[in-house]
Design a protein around this motif. Sequence first.
Motif, PDB file in Angstrom:
ATOM      1  N   GLU A  38      -7.373 -53.420 -31.478  1.00  0.00           N
ATOM      2  CA  GLU A  38      -8.256 -52.778 -30.429  1.00  0.00           C
ATOM      3  C   GLU A  38     -10.214 -53.878 -30.446  1.00  0.00           C
ATOM      4  N   THR A  39     -10.107 -53.811 -29.930  1.00  0.00           N
ATOM      5  CA  THR A  39     -11.808 -54.136 -30.219  1.00  0.00           C
ATOM      6  C   THR A  39     -12.784 -53.198 -28.972  1.00  0.00           C
ATOM      7  N   PRO A  40     -14.143 -53.193 -29.458  1.00  0.00           N
ATOM      8  CA  PRO A  40     -14.945 -52.640 -28.605  1.00  0.00           C
ATOM      9  C   PRO A  40     -16.305 -53.762 -28.556  1.00  0.00           C
ATOM     10  N   PHE A  41     -16.033 -55.227 -28.198  1.00  0.00           N
ATOM     11  CA  PHE A  41     -16.565 -56.398 -28.394  1.00  0.00           C
ATOM     12  C   PHE A  41     -16.198 -57.114 -27.217  1.00  0.00           C
ATOM     13  N   HIS A  42     -17.264 -56.951 -26.268  1.00  0.00           N
ATOM     14  CA  HIS A  42     -17.764 -57.834 -24.516  1.00  0.00           C
ATOM     15  C   HIS A  42     -17.192 -59.655 -25.183  1.00  0.00           C
ATOM     16  N   PRO A  43     -16.098 -60.296 -24.440  1.00  0.00           N
ATOM     17  CA  PRO A  43     -15.922 -61.495 -24.190  1.00  0.00           C
ATOM     18  C   PRO A  43     -17.050 -62.511 -23.228  1.00  0.00           C
ATOM     19  N   LEU A  44     -16.548 -63.548 -23.405  1.00  0.00           N
ATOM     20  CA  LEU A  44     -17.426 -64.181 -21.823  1.00  0.00           C
ATOM     21  C   LEU A  44     -16.493 -64.499 -20.932  1.00  0.00           C
ATOM     22  N   ASP A  45     -16.273 -63.603 -19.844  1.00  0.00           N
ATOM     23  CA  ASP A  45     -15.498 -64.200 -18.596  1.00  0.00           C
ATOM     24  C   ASP A  45     -15.555 -65.552 -18.523  1.00  0.00           C
ATOM     25  N   HIS A  46     -14.564 -66.395 -18.479  1.00  0.00           N
ATOM     26  CA  HIS A  46     -13.994 -67.561 -18.215  1.00  0.00           C
ATOM     27  C   HIS A  46     -14.511 -67.517 -16.709  1.00  0.00           C
ATOM     28  N   THR A  47     -13.779 -66.925 -15.681  1.00  0.00           N
ATOM     29  CA  THR A  47     -14.105 -66.585 -14.678  1.00  0.00           C
ATOM     30  C   THR A  47     -14.959 -66.870 -13.640  1.00  0.00           C
ATOM     31  N   TRP A  48     -15.471 -65.771 -14.188  1.00  0.00           N
ATOM     32  CA  TRP A  48     -17.024 -65.626 -13.636  1.00  0.00           C
ATOM     33  C   TRP A  48     -17.901 -65.034 -14.977  1.00  0.00           C
ATOM     34  N   PRO A  49     -17.946 -66.320 -15.868  1.00  0.00           N
ATOM     35  CA  PRO A  49     -19.347 -65.703 -16.703  1.00  0.00           C
ATOM     36  C   PRO A  49     -20.645 -65.578 -16.657  1.00  0.00           C
ATOM     37  N   ASP A  50     -20.848 -64.181 -16.046  1.00  0.00           N
ATOM     38  CA  ASP A  50     -22.205 -63.970 -15.544  1.00  0.00           C
ATOM     39  C   ASP A  50     -22.681 -63.521 -17.137  1.00  0.00           C
ATOM     40  N   GLN A  51     -22.153 -62.492 -18.139  1.00  0.00           N
ATOM     41  CA  GLN A  51     -22.311 -61.397 -19.047  1.00  0.00           C
ATOM     42  C   GLN A  51     -22.907 -62.090 -20.489  1.00  0.00           C
ATOM     43  N   PRO A  52     -22.993 -62.807 -21.436  1.00  0.00           N
ATOM     44  CA  PRO A  52     -22.838 -63.787 -21.790  1.00  0.00           C
ATOM     45  C   PRO A  52     -22.332 -62.678 -23.296  1.00  0.00           C
ATOM     46  N   ALA A  53     -20.677 -63.417 -24.119  1.00  0.00           N
ATOM     47  CA  ALA A  53     -20.435 -62.805 -25.193  1.00  0.00           C
ATOM     48  C   ALA A  53     -20.687 -61.225 -26.466  1.00  0.00           C
ATOM     49  N   ASP A  54     -20.657 -60.321 -26.720  1.00  0.00           N
ATOM     50  CA  ASP A  54     -20.930 -59.975 -27.696  1.00  0.00           C
ATOM     51  C   ASP A  54     -21.151 -60.466 -29.261  1.00  0.00           C
ATOM     52  N   LEU A  55     -22.264 -60.194 -29.981  1.00  0.00           N
ATOM     53  CA  LEU A  55     -22.603 -60.874 -30.729  1.00  0.00           C
ATOM     54  C   LEU A  55     -22.182 -59.829 -31.872  1.00  0.00           C
ATOM     55  N   GLY A  56     -21.761 -59.784 -33.634  1.00  0.00           N
ATOM     56  CA  GLY A  56     -21.320 -58.596 -34.023  1.00  0.00           C
ATOM     57  C   GLY A  56     -20.444 -58.856 -35.943  1.00  0.00           C
ATOM     58  N   THR A  57     -20.408 -58.649 -36.682  1.00  0.00           N
ATOM     59  CA  THR A  57     -19.814 -58.476 -37.424  1.00  0.00           C
ATOM     60  C   THR A  57     -18.197 -58.184 -37.169  1.00  0.00           C
ATOM     61  N   ILE A  58     -16.971 -59.192 -37.471  1.00  0.00           N
ATOM     62  CA  ILE A  58     -15.507 -58.742 -38.036  1.00  0.00           C
ATOM     63  C   ILE A  58     -15.222 -58.697 -39.180  1.00  0.00           C
ATOM     64  N   GLY A  59     -15.488 -57.703 -39.919  1.00  0.00           N
ATOM     65  CA  GLY A  59     -15.115 -57.534 -41.677  1.00  0.00           C
ATOM     66  C   GLY A  59     -15.873 -57.824 -42.097  1.00  0.00           C
ATOM     67  N   GLY A  60     -17.248 -57.467 -41.701  1.00  0.00           N
ATOM     68  CA  GLY A  60     -18.393 -57.867 -42.951  1.00  0.00           C
ATOM     69  C   GLY A  60     -18.301 -59.596 -42.145  1.00  0.00           C
ATOM     70  N   ILE A  61     -18.174 -60.720 -41.790  1.00  0.00           N
ATOM     71  CA  ILE A  61     -17.829 -61.901 -41.527  1.00  0.00           C
ATOM     72  C   ILE A  61     -19.519 -61.991 -39.902  1.00  0.00           C
ATOM     73  N   ALA A  62     -19.987 -62.723 -39.634  1.00  0.00           N
ATOM     74  CA  ALA A  62     -20.685 -62.512 -38.688  1.00  0.00           C
ATOM     75  C   ALA A  62     -19.773 -63.827 -37.458  1.00  0.00           C
ATOM     76  N   VAL A  63     -19.994 -63.010 -36.136  1.00  0.00           N
ATOM     77  CA  VAL A  63     -19.887 -63.248 -34.727  1.00  0.00           C
ATOM     78  C   VAL A  63     -20.578 -63.839 -33.895  1.00  0.00           C
ATOM     79  N   VAL A  64     -20.545 -65.169 -34.098  1.00  0.00           N
ATOM     80  CA  VAL A  64     -21.121 -66.321 -34.132  1.00  0.00           C
ATOM     81  C   VAL A  64     -21.059 -65.908 -31.787  1.00  0.00           C
ATOM     82  N   ASP A  65     -19.428 -66.220 -31.887  1.00  0.00           N
ATOM     83  CA  ASP A  65     -19.806 -66.500 -30.414  1.00  0.00           C
ATOM     84  C   ASP A  65     -17.913 -65.580 -29.790  1.00  0.00           C
ATOM     85  N   CYS A  66     -17.794 -65.133 -28.333  1.00  0.00           N
ATOM     86  CA  CYS A  66     -16.547 -63.865 -28.349  1.00  0.00           C
ATOM     87  C   CYS A  66     -16.018 -65.107 -27.137  1.00  0.00           C
TER      88      CYS A  66
END
Length: 280
Positions: A38-66
């Motif tokens: 389960e995740t609160p992160f919004h990923p980039l949709d590959h079919t209609w990539p209008d909204q960019p991905a969420d960034l943040g951290t997972i396990g204290g490590i920076a999420v640079v893309d989703c």
Amino acid sequence: MRIGGSTLVGYPAGEMRGRSAVVGTVPVGDRYGTIVAETPFHPLDHTWPDQPADLGTIGGIAVVDCVTGAVADGGPTVRLGEDIPVRRGTPGWSWLVVHVTDEPVPAGEVELVVDERRRRALSAGHTACHLTALALNAALAGRWRKEVPVDGLGHPDFDQTAITSSRILPDGSRDVYRLGKSLRRRGFTVEGLAEDLPEITRGVDGRLKEWIAADAPVRIDSPGPELTARRTWHCGLPGGEVAIPCGGTHLSRTGQLGSVAATLELSADGTELIMHTVVG
């Protein structure tokens, strides 16, 4: 690796934090992709990539893309983005949110934290994008000579008929509409559009001011928590309740936008109409 089912997502409800178990990993170029239940992160949709991905951290490590991933049920290979060979929601496949990091995420349960400032800016841009599209439909209604499908407010749906690309930006968006022969055959009058753009823009901005002042409620209707659930954006505008299919994130009321302004321009050859939306 065996992934058991699609990722459950909390972003449609506005979630920005959560805890979940790591269920798999996948290489993403020279980076690391982590999949959780389960995740609160919004990923980039590959079919209609209008909204960019969420960034943040997972396990204290920076999420640079989703990004969006998919794997055939029981299969060993997770496909990512444009490499996914089937349509979103195809039976027999699990659909995944893949959190991309520069270093590996330890196994076990991890805390997930979305960058709140970025999420809010993208949510504002997406909400404003829908409102501006509806306002543009109304402002262009008199240019149709034939009947076409209408939007939730009863205006000819120029946005859905002519759009070729949409990009959500922090506190804004950029939408491109094709003014080609097919649109003309459907009954849209292109002649004189350049000269009328200032008046059309005033009409769009006037409706936006009205809708923001109304502080209309916004909500996302989702039939389930799976990434593949077909979600719908709802907004109770003064002219009626509007529903638009949408997989992005949004504010909860139009009044939270403060102000929205639109800029309309034609491409150099006159074959495209570009709309820039800016919040605040």
